[in-house]
Design a protein around this motif. Structure first.
Motif, PDB file in Angstrom:
ATOM      1  N   ARG A  98       1.903   6.520   7.462  1.00 33.96           N
ATOM      2  CA  ARG A  98       3.121   5.762   7.167  1.00 33.96           C
ATOM      3  C   ARG A  98       3.787   6.351   5.919  1.00 33.96           C
ATOM      4  N   PRO A  99       4.419   7.522   6.070  1.00 35.96           N
ATOM      5  CA  PRO A  99       5.068   8.154   4.909  1.00 35.96           C
ATOM      6  C   PRO A  99       6.195   7.321   4.313  1.00 35.96           C
ATOM      7  N   ASP A 100       6.716   6.388   5.117  1.00 32.83           N
ATOM      8  CA  ASP A 100       7.769   5.519   4.600  1.00 32.83           C
ATOM      9  C   ASP A 100       7.212   4.525   3.575  1.00 32.83           C
ATOM     10  N   LEU A 101       5.922   4.206   3.695  1.00 37.56           N
ATOM     11  CA  LEU A 101       5.289   3.264   2.769  1.00 37.56           C
ATOM     12  C   LEU A 101       4.479   3.977   1.695  1.00 37.56           C
ATOM     13  N   TYR A 102       3.730   4.999   2.115  1.00 33.42           N
ATOM     14  CA  TYR A 102       2.856   5.733   1.198  1.00 33.42           C
ATOM     15  C   TYR A 102       3.067   7.242   1.398  1.00 33.42           C
ATOM     16  N   PRO A 103       4.045   7.837   0.727  1.00 28.97           N
ATOM     17  CA  PRO A 103       4.334   9.264   0.910  1.00 28.97           C
ATOM     18  C   PRO A 103       3.220  10.163   0.372  1.00 28.97           C
ATOM     19  N   THR A 104       3.124  11.366   0.934  1.00 23.41           N
ATOM     20  CA  THR A 104       2.075  12.295   0.512  1.00 23.41           C
ATOM     21  C   THR A 104       2.375  12.982  -0.817  1.00 23.41           C
ATOM     22  N   ASN A 105       3.593  12.886  -1.300  1.00 25.14           N
ATOM     23  CA  ASN A 105       3.903  13.512  -2.597  1.00 25.14           C
ATOM     24  C   ASN A 105       3.551  12.592  -3.765  1.00 25.14           C
ATOM     25  N   ASP A 106       2.849  11.510  -3.458  1.00 22.54           N
ATOM     26  CA  ASP A 106       2.482  10.531  -4.478  1.00 22.54           C
ATOM     27  C   ASP A 106       1.060  10.790  -4.979  1.00 22.54           C
ATOM     28  N   SER A 107       0.802  10.429  -6.220  1.00 19.30           N
ATOM     29  CA  SER A 107      -0.547  10.534  -6.785  1.00 19.30           C
ATOM     30  C   SER A 107      -0.703   9.454  -7.848  1.00 19.30           C
ATOM     31  N   LYS A 108      -1.944   9.209  -8.238  1.00 19.08           N
ATOM     32  CA  LYS A 108      -2.204   8.223  -9.285  1.00 19.08           C
ATOM     33  C   LYS A 108      -3.367   8.707 -10.139  1.00 19.08           C
ATOM     34  N   PRO A 109      -3.467   8.229 -11.378  1.00 19.36           N
ATOM     35  CA  PRO A 109      -4.562   8.677 -12.247  1.00 19.36           C
ATOM     36  C   PRO A 109      -5.923   8.269 -11.672  1.00 19.36           C
ATOM     37  N   ILE A 110      -6.915   9.129 -11.852  1.00 22.95           N
ATOM     38  CA  ILE A 110      -8.281   8.762 -11.493  1.00 22.95           C
ATOM     39  C   ILE A 110      -8.788   7.813 -12.562  1.00 22.95           C
ATOM     40  N   SER A 111      -8.966   6.553 -12.195  1.00 25.04           N
ATOM     41  CA  SER A 111      -9.329   5.509 -13.167  1.00 25.04           C
ATOM     42  C   SER A 111     -10.818   5.204 -13.116  1.00 25.04           C
ATOM     43  N   ASN A 112     -11.386   4.935 -14.269  1.00 22.32           N
ATOM     44  CA  ASN A 112     -12.789   4.552 -14.345  1.00 22.32           C
ATOM     45  C   ASN A 112     -12.888   3.027 -14.318  1.00 22.32           C
ATOM     46  N   ASN A 113     -13.077   2.480 -13.105  1.00 19.86           N
ATOM     47  CA  ASN A 113     -13.150   1.031 -12.925  1.00 19.86           C
ATOM     48  C   ASN A 113     -14.275   0.708 -11.928  1.00 19.86           C
ATOM     49  N   PRO A 114     -14.557  -0.572 -11.661  1.00 18.76           N
ATOM     50  CA  PRO A 114     -15.651  -0.917 -10.734  1.00 18.76           C
ATOM     51  C   PRO A 114     -15.503  -0.300  -9.343  1.00 18.76           C
ATOM     52  N   TRP A 115     -14.267  -0.223  -8.842  1.00 20.63           N
ATOM     53  CA  TRP A 115     -14.055   0.411  -7.536  1.00 20.63           C
ATOM     54  C   TRP A 115     -14.445   1.878  -7.592  1.00 20.63           C
ATOM     55  N   HIS A 116     -14.032   2.572  -8.647  1.00 20.62           N
ATOM     56  CA  HIS A 116     -14.341   4.001  -8.817  1.00 20.62           C
ATOM     57  C   HIS A 116     -15.860   4.213  -8.870  1.00 20.62           C
ATOM     58  N   GLU A 117     -16.545   3.357  -9.597  1.00 19.88           N
ATOM     59  CA  GLU A 117     -18.001   3.482  -9.708  1.00 19.88           C
ATOM     60  C   GLU A 117     -18.677   3.253  -8.349  1.00 19.88           C
TER      61      GLU A 117
END
Length: 205
Positions: A98-117
């Motif tokens: 669904r590139p209209d909702l979540y495009p591939t040119n997007d990125s986010k910081p790698i966060s150190n949180n409970p999900w990441h662990e």
């Protein structure tokens, strides 16, 4: 049309072989050999991956195969594949249906949180089958809900013992049953190859 024909032809071959095994077992008065059927499925999958990798337009064809496998085995309204660019400290989306909702040119910081662990460090699949079950890290829960999604599954993709990305599936509430969660393991190989191709393309630049 050609890519769909190739995927469907491999599916037909798999079904034909499964039927052959079942009929053979019925004639001999034995139960179908499930392990043999699984072995055949993976043999066909390896052939399909080898065929795609050897051709031009590999990246698009691999993503098409991944999408097909997700829908056939698990089902999901939203499918994304994230690659962890540790050097840049960013989680980069390399595939989305669904590139209209979540495009591939997007990125986010790698966060150190409970999900990441839980997912990245400990390499566990995260599942939430309702909006209430989602961790506080899911700041876009309202966005999920607005597009008919209330359950999420995040599966770590590891290569050589290191988590290199995650396959992320979103669907309606209570979608990810134990059976479907188990089926997601069958998606790992294609997701791995997609990420390895991404890494290979970057090494050329």
């Amino acid at each position: 049309m050609a890519k769909q024909k190739a995927i469907h032809s491999s599916n037909r071959l798999y079904i034909k072989l499964r039927l052959k095994i079942t009929l053979r077992c019925q004639i001999l008065g034995k139960k179908p050999n499930i392990q043999a059927a699984i072995s055949i499925e993976y043999h066909i999958k390896m052939q399909e991956l080898a065929r795609i990798i050897s051709q031009t337009g590999t990246e698009t064809k691999l993503f098409d195969l991944l999408e097909q496998e997700v829908q056939d085995k698990v089902g999901a309204k939203l499918v994304t594949l994230m690659w962890l660019d540790f050097e840049a400290g960013r989680a980069r989306r390399i595939y989305t249906n669904r590139p209209d909702l979540y495009p591939t040119n997007d990125s986010k910081p790698i966060s150190n949180n409970p999900w990441h662990e839980h997912v990245i460090i400990n390499q566990n699949t995260f599942v939430a089958n309702s909006l209430d079950e989602m961790d506080e890290q899911f700041t876009d829960k309202d966005f999920f809900s607005a597009h008919g999604c209330a359950s999420v599954l995040n599966m770590p993709i590891a290569i050589n013992g290191k988590t290199v990305g995650s396959l992320n599936l979103l669907h309606e509430e209570n979608h990810f049953t134990e059976e479907r969660i188990e089926k997601t393991q069958e998606l790992a190989l294609t997701a791995m190859v997609c990420i390895m191709l991404q890494q290979s393309n970057l090494s050329k630049t």
